[in-house]
Design an enzyme around this catalytic site. Structure first.
Site, PDB file in Angstrom:
ATOM      1  N   ARG A 258       0.839  -1.217   0.000  1.00 38.12           N
ATOM      2  CA  ARG A 258       0.000   0.000   0.000  1.00 38.12           C
ATOM      3  C   ARG A 258       0.870   1.261   0.000  1.00 38.12           C
ATOM      4  O   ARG A 258       0.903   2.008  -0.967  1.00 38.12           O
ATOM      5  CB  ARG A 258      -0.946  -0.038   1.223  1.00 38.12           C
ATOM      6  CG  ARG A 258      -2.029   1.024   1.213  1.00 38.12           C
ATOM      7  CD  ARG A 258      -1.594   2.408   1.659  1.00 38.12           C
ATOM      8  NE  ARG A 258      -1.070   2.457   3.034  1.00 38.12           N
ATOM      9  CZ  ARG A 258      -0.493   3.530   3.542  1.00 38.12           C
ATOM     10  NH1 ARG A 258      -0.333   4.634   2.833  1.00 38.12           N
ATOM     11  NH2 ARG A 258       0.002   3.502   4.782  1.00 38.12           N
ATOM     12  N   ASP A 259       1.608   1.493   1.084  1.00 33.51           N
ATOM     13  CA  ASP A 259       2.363   2.745   1.214  1.00 33.51           C
ATOM     14  C   ASP A 259       3.460   2.800   0.147  1.00 33.51           C
ATOM     15  O   ASP A 259       3.772   3.862  -0.397  1.00 33.51           O
ATOM     16  CB  ASP A 259       2.979   2.810   2.623  1.00 33.51           C
ATOM     17  CG  ASP A 259       3.333   4.218   3.056  1.00 33.51           C
ATOM     18  OD1 ASP A 259       3.666   5.034   2.186  1.00 33.51           O
ATOM     19  OD2 ASP A 259       3.285   4.497   4.268  1.00 33.51           O
TER      20      ASP A 259
ATOM     21  N   CYS B 117       4.205   9.338   0.784  1.00 33.86           N
ATOM     22  CA  CYS B 117       2.848   9.836   0.587  1.00 33.86           C
ATOM     23  C   CYS B 117       2.879  10.833  -0.563  1.00 33.86           C
ATOM     24  O   CYS B 117       3.579  11.842  -0.483  1.00 33.86           O
ATOM     25  CB  CYS B 117       2.335  10.502   1.869  1.00 33.86           C
ATOM     26  SG  CYS B 117       0.733  11.286   1.651  1.00 33.86           S
TER      27      CYS B 117
ATOM     28  N   ASN C 173       9.470   3.954   3.641  1.00 32.23           N
ATOM     29  CA  ASN C 173       9.302   3.554   5.040  1.00 32.23           C
ATOM     30  C   ASN C 173      10.564   2.865   5.525  1.00 32.23           C
ATOM     31  O   ASN C 173      11.399   2.437   4.727  1.00 32.23           O
ATOM     32  CB  ASN C 173       8.178   2.523   5.154  1.00 32.23           C
ATOM     33  CG  ASN C 173       6.809   3.137   4.965  1.00 32.23           C
ATOM     34  OD1 ASN C 173       6.361   3.320   3.853  1.00 32.23           O
ATOM     35  ND2 ASN C 173       6.168   3.459   6.059  1.00 32.23           N
TER      36      ASN C 173
HETATM   37  P1  HMG Z   1     -12.898  14.379  -2.570  1.00 30.06           P
HETATM   38  O1  HMG Z   1     -12.610  14.692  -3.980  1.00 30.06           O
HETATM   39  O2  HMG Z   1     -12.979  15.497  -1.587  1.00 30.06           O
HETATM   40  O3  HMG Z   1     -14.197  13.441  -2.398  1.00 30.06           O
HETATM   41  O4  HMG Z   1     -11.820  13.320  -2.092  1.00 30.06           O
HETATM   42  P2  HMG Z   1     -15.700  13.587  -2.694  1.00 30.06           P
HETATM   43  O5  HMG Z   1     -16.403  12.922  -1.551  1.00 30.06           O
HETATM   44  O6  HMG Z   1     -16.063  15.020  -3.034  1.00 30.06           O
HETATM   45  O7  HMG Z   1     -15.867  12.673  -3.993  1.00 30.06           O
HETATM   46  C1  HMG Z   1     -15.299  13.031  -5.236  1.00 30.06           C
HETATM   47  C2  HMG Z   1     -15.351  11.828  -6.171  1.00 30.06           C
HETATM   48  O8  HMG Z   1     -14.553  10.757  -5.626  1.00 30.06           O
HETATM   49  C3  HMG Z   1     -16.758  11.252  -6.325  1.00 30.06           C
HETATM   50  O9  HMG Z   1     -16.812  10.690  -7.637  1.00 30.06           O
HETATM   51  C4  HMG Z   1     -16.772  10.138  -5.314  1.00 30.06           C
HETATM   52  O10 HMG Z   1     -17.712   9.125  -5.637  1.00 30.06           O
HETATM   53  C5  HMG Z   1     -15.367   9.598  -5.433  1.00 30.06           C
HETATM   54  P3  HMG Z   1     -17.524  11.481  -8.856  1.00 30.06           P
HETATM   55  O11 HMG Z   1     -18.933  11.687  -8.372  1.00 30.06           O
HETATM   56  O12 HMG Z   1     -16.773  12.775  -8.993  1.00 30.06           O
HETATM   57  O13 HMG Z   1     -17.334  10.543  -9.980  1.00 30.06           O
HETATM   58  N1  HMG Z   1     -14.939   8.940  -4.185  1.00 30.06           N
HETATM   59  C6  HMG Z   1     -14.475   7.669  -4.118  1.00 30.06           C
HETATM   60  N2  HMG Z   1     -14.259   6.756  -5.081  1.00 30.06           N
HETATM   61  C7  HMG Z   1     -13.791   5.544  -4.674  1.00 30.06           C
HETATM   62  N3  HMG Z   1     -13.518   5.257  -3.382  1.00 30.06           N
HETATM   63  C8  HMG Z   1     -13.720   6.164  -2.410  1.00 30.06           C
HETATM   64  C9  HMG Z   1     -14.220   7.429  -2.773  1.00 30.06           C
HETATM   65  N4  HMG Z   1     -14.532   8.526  -2.076  1.00 30.06           N
HETATM   66  C10 HMG Z   1     -14.972   9.441  -2.934  1.00 30.06           C
HETATM   67  N5  HMG Z   1     -13.449   5.848  -1.140  1.00 30.06           N
HETATM   68  C11 HMG Z   1     -11.027  11.528  -0.717  1.00 30.06           C
HETATM   69  C12 HMG Z   1     -11.812  12.828  -0.754  1.00 30.06           C
HETATM   70  C13 HMG Z   1     -10.779  11.216   0.750  1.00 30.06           C
HETATM   71  C14 HMG Z   1     -11.822  10.418  -1.353  1.00 30.06           C
HETATM   72  C15 HMG Z   1      -9.687  11.742  -1.486  1.00 30.06           C
HETATM   73  O14 HMG Z   1      -9.085  12.888  -0.998  1.00 30.06           O
HETATM   74  C16 HMG Z   1      -8.756  10.591  -1.375  1.00 30.06           C
HETATM   75  O15 HMG Z   1      -9.019   9.507  -1.888  1.00 30.06           O
HETATM   76  N6  HMG Z   1      -7.583  10.794  -0.689  1.00 30.06           N
HETATM   77  C17 HMG Z   1      -6.671   9.715  -0.420  1.00 30.06           C
HETATM   78  C18 HMG Z   1      -5.265  10.198  -0.498  1.00 30.06           C
HETATM   79  C19 HMG Z   1      -4.332   9.082  -0.121  1.00 30.06           C
HETATM   80  O16 HMG Z   1      -4.629   7.909  -0.293  1.00 30.06           O
HETATM   81  N7  HMG Z   1      -3.118   9.473   0.376  1.00 30.06           N
HETATM   82  C20 HMG Z   1      -2.104   8.546   0.718  1.00 30.06           C
HETATM   83  C21 HMG Z   1      -2.439   7.690   1.896  1.00 30.06           C
HETATM   84  S1  HMG Z   1      -2.154   8.484   3.454  1.00 30.06           S
HETATM   85  C22 HMG Z   1      -0.501   8.119   3.806  1.00 30.06           C
HETATM   86  O17 HMG Z   1       0.224   7.649   2.954  1.00 30.06           O
HETATM   87  C23 HMG Z   1       0.001   8.347   5.187  1.00 30.06           C
HETATM   88  C24 HMG Z   1       0.191   7.037   5.989  1.00 30.06           C
HETATM   89  O18 HMG Z   1       1.072   6.139   5.315  1.00 30.06           O
HETATM   90  C25 HMG Z   1       0.752   7.350   7.383  1.00 30.06           C
HETATM   91  C26 HMG Z   1       1.992   8.244   7.351  1.00 30.06           C
HETATM   92  O19 HMG Z   1       2.987   7.911   6.650  1.00 30.06           O
HETATM   93  O20 HMG Z   1       1.948   9.273   8.058  1.00 30.06           O
HETATM   94  C27 HMG Z   1      -1.158   6.307   6.186  1.00 30.06           C
HETATM   95 MG    MG Z   2       3.205   6.239   5.353  1.00 28.12          MG
END
Ligand code: HMG
Ligand code: MG
Length: 318
Positions: free
Chosen positions: A19-20, A244, A253
C-alpha cells in the site's frame, strides 16, 4: 544495558509495502504482480499486511485495483489483510471485498489534512469516527493512522501538545491500534521518546504502533527508542518502499528487512524468516524495476552476487 533490558521479547511487524510503497511509485504494477509480491511476503511469515487502499482512484491511481487484487489473494486464517479506508464509500468497497480489517487515517496538521483528504482535521476526526463505527458494526477490526506526528511538509515541526490533543479526540472512536506516522521522516530519538511518553499517558503502549518513514535515515534509531520504551508494533515496508504523494519529500518507510535484522540480532521474536524476506525484496525490486533502498536487502543481494561470481570463477579455473 538497561535500554535494551526492558525491550519486549516479541514484536509485531505490520507490512505496508503493497500500500504505502506502491501508492508512491510512478509505475503501476499489474494486479497479478502485486498478488505475487503479497504471497512472497506471506511466505516469509508476515501475518499482517496492508494490501491496498479504498481511496479515490483519481487521487491514487496506482491502487485503483484494490477489489481485483483482494480477490486474487489466498484466504488464510493466520494472515490479516487490511487497507486504507477514507470514508463510508471506501468502507462499502472494503466490506464488499471481504476485508476483516479497515485502516482509517488522518493528520495532526491542517495543511496536510487538506492536501491529503480534502478535509479539515475536525472533519477528518468525525469521518474516522463514522467509518470506525460502521466497520465495527460489520464485525471488522479498525486500525487508525495519525500522520504528520513528528513534522509536516507544510507546517514544519509538529508540537507534541498538538498531537496529544488530536489523540485525545480520537481515543474513543474504537480502533484497536493507533499508528503514529512520521510521514516525512524528520523524527529524532529524543522527539520520539517525548511523543511515546506523552501519548502513552493517553493510550496504553500496546495500542500504539510506530510508522516511520526513513527519509533522513533516522527510522531505525526511532524504532529502537520505541522498542526500548515498550512499543510492540512497527510498520515497515519491503525493500524500504514508500511515501505519501501528498507529502512532498516523503521517502520510503523503514525497510522491513532492516527492522527484522535488528530485532533478530537483539533476540526479539518476529516470526519472520529473513532469507524469505530477502526473496520478497528481490521480487519487489524486479517488479518495480529499480534498486530499492533497504540496506540489508542490498547487502544480502550483493553477498549472493559475490558468491555466484566466485563459483563461476572456480568453474572456469577447474
Ligand atoms: P474528494 O474529492 O474530496 O471526495 O476526495 P468527494 O467525496 O467530493 O468525492 C469526489 C469523487 O470521488 C466522487 O466521484 C466520489 O464518488 C469519489 P464522482 O462523483 O466525482 O465521480 N470517491 C471515491 N471513489 C472511490 N472510493 C472512495 C471514494 N470517495 C470518494 N473511497 C477523498 C476525498 C478522501 C476520497 C480523497 O481525498 C482521497 O481519496 N484521498 C486519499 C489520499 C491518499 O490515499 N493518500 C495517501 C495515503 S495516506 C498516507 O500515505 C500516510 C500514511 O502512510 C501514514 C503516514 O505515513 O503518516 C497512512
Ligand atoms: Mg506512510
Amino acid at each position: 544495558m538497561s535500554l535494551l533490558g526492558s525491550a519486549p521479547k516479541r514484536v509485531d511487524v505490520y507490512e505496508v509495502g503493497p500500500r504505502d510503497g506502491l501508492q508512491n511509485e510512478l509505475r503501476t504494477l499489474a494486479t497479478a504482480d502485486k498478488a505475487r509480491l503479497i504471497e512472497a511476503l506471506i511466505n516469509s511469515g508476515m501475518k499482517r499486511i496492508e494490501v491496498s487502499s479504498f481511496v479515490s482512484p483519481r487521487w491514487i491511481p496506482q491502487l485503483a485495483d484494490a477489489e481485483k487484487l483482494i480477490a486474487l489473494l489466498p484466504r488464510r486464517d493466520d494472515v490479516t489483510f487490511t487497507a486504507l479506508v477514507p470514508n463510508l464509500k471506501g468502507l462499502e468497497r472494503a466490506k464488499a471485498a471481504g476485508l476483516q480489517e479497515a485502516a482509517v487515517f488522518l493528520s495532526v496538521t491542517e495543511s496536510h489534512s487538506r492536501k491529503n483528504i480534502n478535509k479539515s482535521v475536525a472533519e477528518a476526526i468525525s469521518t474516522a469516527r463514522e467509518v470506525a463505527e460502521g466497520a465495527r458494526k460489520s464485525g471488522m477490526k479498525v486500525r487508525c493512522y495519525l500522520s504528520t506526528v513528528w513534522g509536516c511538509p507544510y507546517e514544519g515541526l509538529t508540537p507534541v501538545g498538538k498531537v496529544v490533543e488530536v489523540v485525545k479526540q480520537l481515543a474513543d472512536i474504537g480502533f484497536y491500534q493507533l499508528s503514529l506516522g512520521d510521514t516525512i521522516g524528520v523524527g529524532t530519538p529524543t522527539q520520539t521518546a517525548e511523543l511515546v511518553t506523552e501519548i502513552g499517558k493517553v493510550l496504553p503502549l500496546p495500542q500504539i504502533a510506530l510508522h516511520l518513514h526513513d527519509t533522513r535515515g533516522t527510522a531505525l534509531a526511532n524504532a529502537l527508542i520505541g522498542l526500548s520504551m515498550g512499543i510492540t508494533t512497527f510498520d515497515s515496508s519491503i525493500g524500504g518502499l514508500g511515501g505519501c504523494p501528498y507529502a512532498p519529500g516523503a521517502a520510503g518507510n523503514l525497510a522491513t528487512e532492516d527492522l527484522v535484522y535488528m530485532l533478530n540480532g537483539m533476540g526479539v521474536q518476529t516470526g519472520i524468516d529473513l532469507n524469505r524476506l530477502v526473496e520478497a525484496g528481490e521480487l519487489a525490486q524486479e517488479l518495480i524495476g529499480r534498486k530499492l533502498s533497504g540496506k540489508y536487502l542490498q547487502a544480502a543481494l550483493g553477498e549472493r552476487e559475490k558468491q555466484a561470481s566466485r563459483a563461476r570463477n572456480e568453474r572456469v579455473v577447474s
